[in-house]
Write an enzyme that holds these catalytic residues in place. Sequence first.
Site, PDB file in Angstrom:
ATOM      1  N   GLU A   1     -26.357  -9.107  81.369  1.00 43.39           N
ATOM      2  CA  GLU A   1     -25.434  -8.733  82.225  1.00 43.39           C
ATOM      3  C   GLU A   1     -25.272  -7.320  82.090  1.00 43.39           C
ATOM      4  OE1 GLU A   1     -21.734 -10.999  82.133  1.00 43.39           O
ATOM      5  OE2 GLU A   1     -22.651 -12.867  81.428  1.00 43.39           O
TER       6      GLU A   1
ATOM      7  N   GLY B   1     -28.885 -21.172  81.949  1.00 45.33           N
ATOM      8  CA  GLY B   1     -29.467 -21.637  83.322  1.00 45.33           C
ATOM      9  C   GLY B   1     -28.645 -22.612  83.922  1.00 45.33           C
TER      10      GLY B   1
ATOM     11  N   LYS C   1     -20.582 -19.233  69.068  1.00 42.71           N
ATOM     12  CA  LYS C   1     -21.362 -20.523  69.125  1.00 42.71           C
ATOM     13  C   LYS C   1     -21.516 -20.859  67.393  1.00 42.71           C
ATOM     14  CE  LYS C   1     -23.777 -19.394  73.136  1.00 42.71           C
ATOM     15  NZ  LYS C   1     -25.045 -18.667  73.705  1.00 42.71           N
TER      16      LYS C   1
HETATM   17  N1  HSE Z   1     -25.306 -15.138  77.501  1.00 43.94           N
HETATM   18  C1  HSE Z   1     -25.959 -16.250  76.735  1.00 43.94           C
HETATM   19  C2  HSE Z   1     -27.234 -16.162  76.064  1.00 43.94           C
HETATM   20  C3  HSE Z   1     -25.850 -17.614  77.650  1.00 43.94           C
HETATM   21  O1  HSE Z   1     -27.971 -14.862  76.306  1.00 43.94           O
HETATM   22  O2  HSE Z   1     -27.813 -17.084  75.597  1.00 43.94           O
HETATM   23  C4  HSE Z   1     -24.578 -18.316  77.643  1.00 43.94           C
HETATM   24  O3  HSE Z   1     -24.212 -18.730  76.454  1.00 43.94           O
END
Ligand code: HSE
Length: 444
Positions: A193, A313, A208
Amino acid sequence: MKTTNVKTLKVALLGCGNVGSQVARILLEDADALAARTGARLELSGIAVRTIDAPRGAELPRELFTTDAAALVKSADIVIELLGGIEPARTLILSAIEHGACVVTGNKALLAADGPTLYEKADAAGVQLSYEAAVAGAVPILRPIRDSLAGDKITRVLGIVNGTTNFILDQMDSTGAQFDDALKEAQRLGYAEADPTADVEGHDAAAKAAILASLSFHTRFALENVHCQGISSVTAADIAAAKDAGFVIKLLAIAEKLSVSAADGGTEGVCVRVHPTLLPREHPLATVRGAFNAVFIEAESAGELMFYGQGAGGTPTASAVLGDVVSAARRLVLGGPGRTETTTGHVPALGIDAVRTSYCVGLDVADQPGVLARIAQLFAENRVSIETMRQTIHREVPGVTPGSAELRIVTHLASEAALAATVQAITGLDIVNSVTSVLRVEGV
Ligand code: HSE
């Protein structure tokens, strides 16, 4: 499939971005197949969005859209929350639970911030709250941990659960790029981002990791229990030196059961951590390239398992969401409790101090007699045993630079405290220009 006498379940979708639009498309396109798999017709009753006429990733009937999420939730059997963020997602999920709906969400930020409230409310209401899409996108990992491994004891979880950082590190490894250039490439390709902080500083992976640890060890671990270090200080020189020594650097989320020595209290607990890690290039996780994700599990009976796939995705993540929707629908058809996690483990969360691991220490030192001996002496004094030491000489340019040497020292297992004391002592030496990096090593 014959559809008469088949129950109809109303499915409300909150949010219609990349993932939501694909979830809606598949619910509509594959309605018959989903009905055959669940024993109920899944009727998409509405899609709550902020702006009805915004462009969408799929062609969807306009009459399904509404801006009244609160009303939509109240009449649903299954609510799919893909809004992201804390509010209004939290209030809408709580309302769905209160109205007896099962909830499917991919919202790891909300689960990290207030998961326990949601889990407790869902348990009390007897509804299912599932969140496969919150960890590793399309990769089915939470249901295997919760269901397939329910009869086993997980001892360790190692995961590449952030695709952006895996892409950046892989780019640095394969092209020799510096972090900033690899990040720009990740942004150009749409992986990172504009504000990449949550990914590169490890916050996304830490949320996570807390979810993976909670399900694996049947104990709730919060974000505060996760030791978190990102990849922004990893340099091209670190990657090159790791490569020379047969390692690759990955951002790993690690949750492992540890026994602390009797001298230190004799506790057994779980340490959850996210940090850049040197892995031998032959380790299965070392082969995970680009923006892919993978989770490697060690369990007492199953041994080693690896789950691999696309971590982000629209369509891949929609697959995980729909798996949860089908699971919720089956439960609504068959009945039974909605419990989606157990918290009977009561394992204490251990800090990073409890971990004994190998380290790779990078040093920029003066190229003169006795330097190696003085540095080795400090490792010995702090009871940190050296496994390998590599030296690269940077020749003196007369009148421009004094001669220096780059040292990369890999240690045997050492505690965080012993390593920190060693590094502090080395930093004070006049022959040391700088400690360039301290990275943990796993899988040796
Ligand atoms: N931004 C995360 C990644 C994806 O780069 O894996 C969404 O959890």
